[in-house]
Design an enzyme around this catalytic site. Structure first.
Site, short mmCIF file in Angstrom:
data_model
loop_
_atom_site.label_atom_id
_atom_site.label_comp_id
_atom_site.label_asym_id
_atom_site.label_seq_id
_atom_site.Cartn_x
_atom_site.Cartn_y
_atom_site.Cartn_z
CB VAL A 101 -0.90 4.49 2.91
CG1 VAL A 101 -0.63 5.35 4.37
CG2 VAL A 101 0.38 5.31 2.02
CB SER A 102 0.53 1.35 -1.30
OG SER A 102 1.60 0.84 -0.80
CB CYS A 103 0.66 -2.77 2.45
SG CYS A 103 1.94 -2.63 1.16
CB VAL A 104 -4.84 -4.16 2.98
CG1 VAL A 104 -6.05 -3.58 3.71
CG2 VAL A 104 -4.92 -3.81 1.60
#
Length: 104
Positions: A101-104
């Site tokens: 979730v921390s990566c786009v």
């Protein structure tokens, strides 16, 4: 959606992440690594993959790069060297985990 990886029919998201870690195996990991341009997986790659899987099994969350550094004892430079251009995105995909979730 279904995708054939290394002779196995697996369910993947639109971005190619396995829907179920239960469908993951080392042949699939090797095939995904080649697809991502990583070549053959080395012991260094496996150390990261195994940490990600173990940490996810224990916490139920995809670890952040910071956690990989601190808890996994894997330096950021090593992570980027083995999984260049989006190390956590590539490492989690190879490990059969969902997109962080921390990566786009």
């Amino acid at each position: 959606m279904k995708k054939d990886i290394a002779g196995f029919s697996v369910d993947v998201t639109e971005e190619g992440y396995l829907v179920s870690g239960a469908q993951w195996n080392k042949d699939i990991a090797e095939a995904i690594a080649k697809e991502l341009g990583l070549g053959d997986l080395t012991p260094g790659h496996w150390k990261i993959i195994e940490f990600l899987q173990k940490d996810f099994a224990e916490t139920g969350k995809i670890p952040t790069i910071r956690r990989v550094n601190k808890v996994g004892n894997i330096g950021t430079q090593e992570l980027y060297a083995l999984f260049p251009e989006g190390p956590l995105l590539k490492a989690t995909k190879v490990a059969g985990l969902s997109k962080p979730v921390s990566c786009v």
